[in-house]
Design a protein around this motif. Structure first.
Motif, PDB file in Angstrom:
ATOM      1  N   VAL A   6       2.465  11.039 -10.010  1.00 18.71           N
ATOM      2  CA  VAL A   6       1.657  10.973  -8.789  1.00 18.71           C
ATOM      3  C   VAL A   6       2.414  10.224  -7.707  1.00 18.71           C
ATOM      4  CG1 VAL A   6       0.409   8.917  -9.622  1.00 18.71           C
ATOM      5  CG2 VAL A   6      -0.590  10.307  -7.814  1.00 18.71           C
ATOM      6  N   ILE A   7       2.287  10.723  -6.488  1.00 17.25           N
ATOM      7  CA  ILE A   7       2.784  10.012  -5.316  1.00 17.25           C
ATOM      8  C   ILE A   7       1.567   9.583  -4.514  1.00 17.25           C
ATOM      9  CG2 ILE A   7       4.022  10.212  -3.120  1.00 17.25           C
ATOM     10  CD1 ILE A   7       5.989  12.091  -4.506  1.00 17.25           C
ATOM     11  N   ILE A   8       1.536   8.312  -4.141  1.00 20.51           N
ATOM     12  CA  ILE A   8       0.452   7.737  -3.348  1.00 20.51           C
ATOM     13  C   ILE A   8       1.067   7.300  -2.024  1.00 20.51           C
ATOM     14  CG2 ILE A   8      -1.358   5.984  -3.264  1.00 20.51           C
ATOM     15  CD1 ILE A   8      -0.969   5.746  -6.374  1.00 20.51           C
ATOM     16  N   ALA A   9       0.501   7.763  -0.905  1.00 17.18           N
ATOM     17  CA  ALA A   9       1.140   7.488   0.385  1.00 17.18           C
ATOM     18  C   ALA A   9       0.121   7.196   1.476  1.00 17.18           C
ATOM     19  CB  ALA A   9       2.000   8.681   0.789  1.00 17.18           C
ATOM     20  N   GLY A  10       0.508   6.279   2.381  1.00 17.44           N
ATOM     21  CA  GLY A  10      -0.339   5.926   3.515  1.00 17.44           C
ATOM     22  C   GLY A  10       0.337   4.887   4.377  1.00 17.44           C
ATOM     23  N   PHE A  11      -0.459   4.212   5.190  1.00 16.20           N
ATOM     24  CA  PHE A  11       0.042   3.118   6.012  1.00 16.20           C
ATOM     25  C   PHE A  11       0.103   1.849   5.171  1.00 16.20           C
ATOM     26  CE2 PHE A  11      -2.225   5.465   9.578  1.00 16.20           C
ATOM     27  CZ  PHE A  11      -1.057   5.936  10.175  1.00 16.20           C
ATOM     28  N   GLY A  12       1.012   0.940   5.508  1.00 16.81           N
ATOM     29  CA  GLY A  12       1.007  -0.381   4.891  1.00 16.81           C
ATOM     30  C   GLY A  12      -0.330  -1.047   5.181  1.00 16.81           C
ATOM     31  N   GLN A  14      -3.115  -0.289   3.461  1.00 15.78           N
ATOM     32  CA  GLN A  14      -4.189   0.555   2.931  1.00 15.78           C
ATOM     33  C   GLN A  14      -4.353   0.419   1.422  1.00 15.78           C
ATOM     34  OE1 GLN A  14      -3.043   4.486   4.737  1.00 15.78           O
ATOM     35  NE2 GLN A  14      -5.212   4.513   5.299  1.00 15.78           N
ATOM     36  N   GLY A  15      -3.559  -0.407   0.788  1.00 14.02           N
ATOM     37  CA  GLY A  15      -3.696  -0.605  -0.646  1.00 14.02           C
ATOM     38  C   GLY A  15      -2.998   0.442  -1.498  1.00 14.02           C
ATOM     39  N   VAL A  16      -2.030   1.134  -0.908  1.00 16.37           N
ATOM     40  CA  VAL A  16      -1.272   2.162  -1.607  1.00 16.37           C
ATOM     41  C   VAL A  16      -0.554   1.582  -2.822  1.00 16.37           C
ATOM     42  CG1 VAL A  16       0.762   3.658  -1.346  1.00 16.37           C
ATOM     43  CG2 VAL A  16      -1.024   3.659   0.402  1.00 16.37           C
ATOM     44  N   MET A  17       0.128   0.468  -2.616  1.00 16.74           N
ATOM     45  CA  MET A  17       0.903  -0.147  -3.702  1.00 16.74           C
ATOM     46  C   MET A  17      -0.008  -0.655  -4.821  1.00 16.74           C
ATOM     47  SD  MET A  17       3.897   0.410  -2.787  1.00 16.74           S
ATOM     48  CE  MET A  17       4.651   0.918  -1.258  1.00 16.74           C
ATOM     49  N   LEU A  18      -1.140  -1.208  -4.444  1.00 12.45           N
ATOM     50  CA  LEU A  18      -2.077  -1.704  -5.454  1.00 12.45           C
ATOM     51  C   LEU A  18      -2.585  -0.566  -6.334  1.00 12.45           C
ATOM     52  CD1 LEU A  18      -3.719  -3.959  -6.763  1.00 12.45           C
ATOM     53  CD2 LEU A  18      -5.461  -3.605  -4.996  1.00 12.45           C
ATOM     54  N   MET A  19      -2.906   0.576  -5.737  1.00 19.37           N
ATOM     55  CA  MET A  19      -3.347   1.719  -6.542  1.00 19.37           C
ATOM     56  C   MET A  19      -2.288   2.081  -7.582  1.00 19.37           C
ATOM     57  SD  MET A  19      -5.365   4.463  -4.162  1.00 19.37           S
ATOM     58  CE  MET A  19      -4.389   4.389  -2.680  1.00 19.37           C
ATOM     59  N   GLY A  20      -1.040   2.162  -7.138  1.00 17.81           N
ATOM     60  CA  GLY A  20       0.038   2.504  -8.056  1.00 17.81           C
ATOM     61  C   GLY A  20       0.240   1.463  -9.141  1.00 17.81           C
ATOM     62  N   PRO A  38       7.965   1.577  -5.723  1.00 21.24           N
ATOM     63  CA  PRO A  38       7.474   1.450  -4.346  1.00 21.24           C
ATOM     64  C   PRO A  38       8.515   1.848  -3.309  1.00 21.24           C
ATOM     65  CG  PRO A  38       8.174  -0.681  -5.147  1.00 21.24           C
ATOM     66  CD  PRO A  38       8.367   0.292  -6.291  1.00 21.24           C
ATOM     67  N   SER A  39       8.040   2.266  -2.141  1.00 21.61           N
ATOM     68  CA  SER A  39       8.916   2.568  -1.014  1.00 21.61           C
ATOM     69  C   SER A  39       8.182   2.168   0.259  1.00 21.61           C
ATOM     70  CB  SER A  39       9.240   4.056  -0.985  1.00 21.61           C
ATOM     71  OG  SER A  39      10.009   4.362   0.160  1.00 21.61           O
ATOM     72  N   TYR A  40       8.814   1.315   1.054  1.00 22.24           N
ATOM     73  CA  TYR A  40       8.195   0.800   2.270  1.00 22.24           C
ATOM     74  C   TYR A  40       8.924   1.307   3.496  1.00 22.24           C
ATOM     75  CZ  TYR A  40       6.211  -2.664  -0.908  1.00 22.24           C
ATOM     76  OH  TYR A  40       5.549  -3.287  -1.929  1.00 22.24           O
ATOM     77  N   ARG A  45       2.576  -4.040   7.005  1.00 20.41           N
ATOM     78  CA  ARG A  45       1.226  -3.677   7.441  1.00 20.41           C
ATOM     79  C   ARG A  45       1.321  -2.773   8.667  1.00 20.41           C
ATOM     80  NH1 ARG A  45      -3.536  -5.101   5.851  1.00 20.41           N
ATOM     81  NH2 ARG A  45      -2.714  -6.726   4.538  1.00 20.41           N
ATOM     82  N   GLY A  46       0.811  -1.561   8.550  1.00 26.82           N
ATOM     83  CA  GLY A  46       0.829  -0.614   9.656  1.00 26.82           C
ATOM     84  C   GLY A  46       1.983   0.363   9.597  1.00 26.82           C
ATOM     85  N   GLY A  47       3.057   0.029   8.886  1.00 22.29           N
ATOM     86  CA  GLY A  47       4.165   0.962   8.708  1.00 22.29           C
ATOM     87  C   GLY A  47       3.837   1.918   7.576  1.00 22.29           C
ATOM     88  N   THR A  48       4.736   2.811   7.262  1.00 15.70           N
ATOM     89  CA  THR A  48       4.482   3.750   6.177  1.00 15.70           C
ATOM     90  C   THR A  48       4.790   3.089   4.837  1.00 15.70           C
ATOM     91  OG1 THR A  48       6.706   4.634   6.347  1.00 15.70           O
ATOM     92  CG2 THR A  48       4.982   5.770   7.592  1.00 15.70           C
ATOM     93  N   ALA A  49       4.084   3.508   3.845  1.00 17.86           N
ATOM     94  CA  ALA A  49       4.290   2.998   2.495  1.00 17.86           C
ATOM     95  C   ALA A  49       3.942   4.099   1.515  1.00 17.86           C
ATOM     96  CB  ALA A  49       3.417   1.775   2.238  1.00 17.86           C
ATOM     97  N   ASN A  50       4.698   4.185   0.449  1.00 15.16           N
ATOM     98  CA  ASN A  50       4.330   5.117  -0.614  1.00 15.16           C
ATOM     99  C   ASN A  50       4.889   4.582  -1.923  1.00 15.16           C
ATOM    100  OD1 ASN A  50       6.907   6.792  -1.426  1.00 15.16           O
ATOM    101  ND2 ASN A  50       6.944   6.677   0.810  1.00 15.16           N
ATOM    102  N   CYS A  51       4.329   5.071  -2.987  1.00 14.37           N
ATOM    103  CA  CYS A  51       4.848   4.723  -4.301  1.00 14.37           C
ATOM    104  C   CYS A  51       4.722   5.930  -5.211  1.00 14.37           C
ATOM    105  CB  CYS A  51       4.151   3.499  -4.898  1.00 14.37           C
ATOM    106  SG  CYS A  51       2.415   3.698  -5.284  1.00 14.37           S
TER     107      CYS A  51
END
Length: 180
Positions: A6-12, A14-20, A38-40, A45-51
């Motif tokens: 799974v890839i989880i993606a959103g803004f910094g 939004q809790g993307v990293m915590l979900m992963g 993780p990938s920032y 906060r406010g930038g892109t983030a995904n894991c």
């Protein structure tokens, strides 16, 4: 046989990293192989983030996921970047409060969840990520809410410990949102 990528993606923020992390911790607790990567973007906060998270009964030898089984999309830029990578027949989870006016692929299963609206109803916008996690867990059947909450009890300390009850409500809200 469990083999979920799974890839989880959103803004910094939004809790993307915590979900992963929670998915990976749950897998570890059940003695299932896992890898969280993780990938920032340039800002947190406010930038892109995904894991990327791989959960598999087989050995996990790479953090790179080129074709995920599921993609959790928290914002519009993430949909544009990651929807093309989703495997045919995969699960696409979309935060419809921030993703509007875009078309989805017709060869994937789409789960539209208005997580911000649902979080407002619960009374805390910060649990929107747990609503989406609940939706994902309902569809995939990977872990129970009790398994996730057990991890939260170990990891959420100090002032975060008081958030466990509302996160439990959020997980169930997410499950209900995709049962319709």
């Amino acid at each position: 046989m469990i083999n979920e990528k799974v890839i989880i993606a959103g803004f910094g923020g939004q809790g993307v990293m915590l979900m992963g992390q929670l998915l990976s911790f749950c897998a570890t607790a059940k003695d299932i192989n896992t890898l969280w990567f993780p990938s920032y973007g340039p800002e947190t906060r406010g930038g892109t983030a995904n894991c990327s998270v791989t959960i598999s009964e087989e050995y996990v030898n790479s953090p790179v996921i080129s074709t995920p089984d599921s993609t959790i999309i928290m914002n519009k830029p993430s949909l544009q970047k990651f929807m093309p990578k989703l495997k045919k027949g995969g699960n696409l989870f979309v935060n419809t409060n921030l993703v509007k006016g875009l078309e989805y692929r017709d060869d994937v299963k789409v789960y539209e969840v208005p997580i911000n609206d649902l979080a407002r109803k619960i009374g805390n916008l910060k649990v929107s990520n747990m609503i989406m996690l609940g939706a994902y867990l309902e569809v995939t059947g990977l872990f129970t809410d009790e398994e996730v909450i057990s991890i939260m009890r170990k990891k959420f300390t100090g002032s975060k410990a008081k958030l466990i009850d509302i996160n439990k409500i959020a997980l169930e809200t997410g499950r209900q949102a995709v049962k319709k």
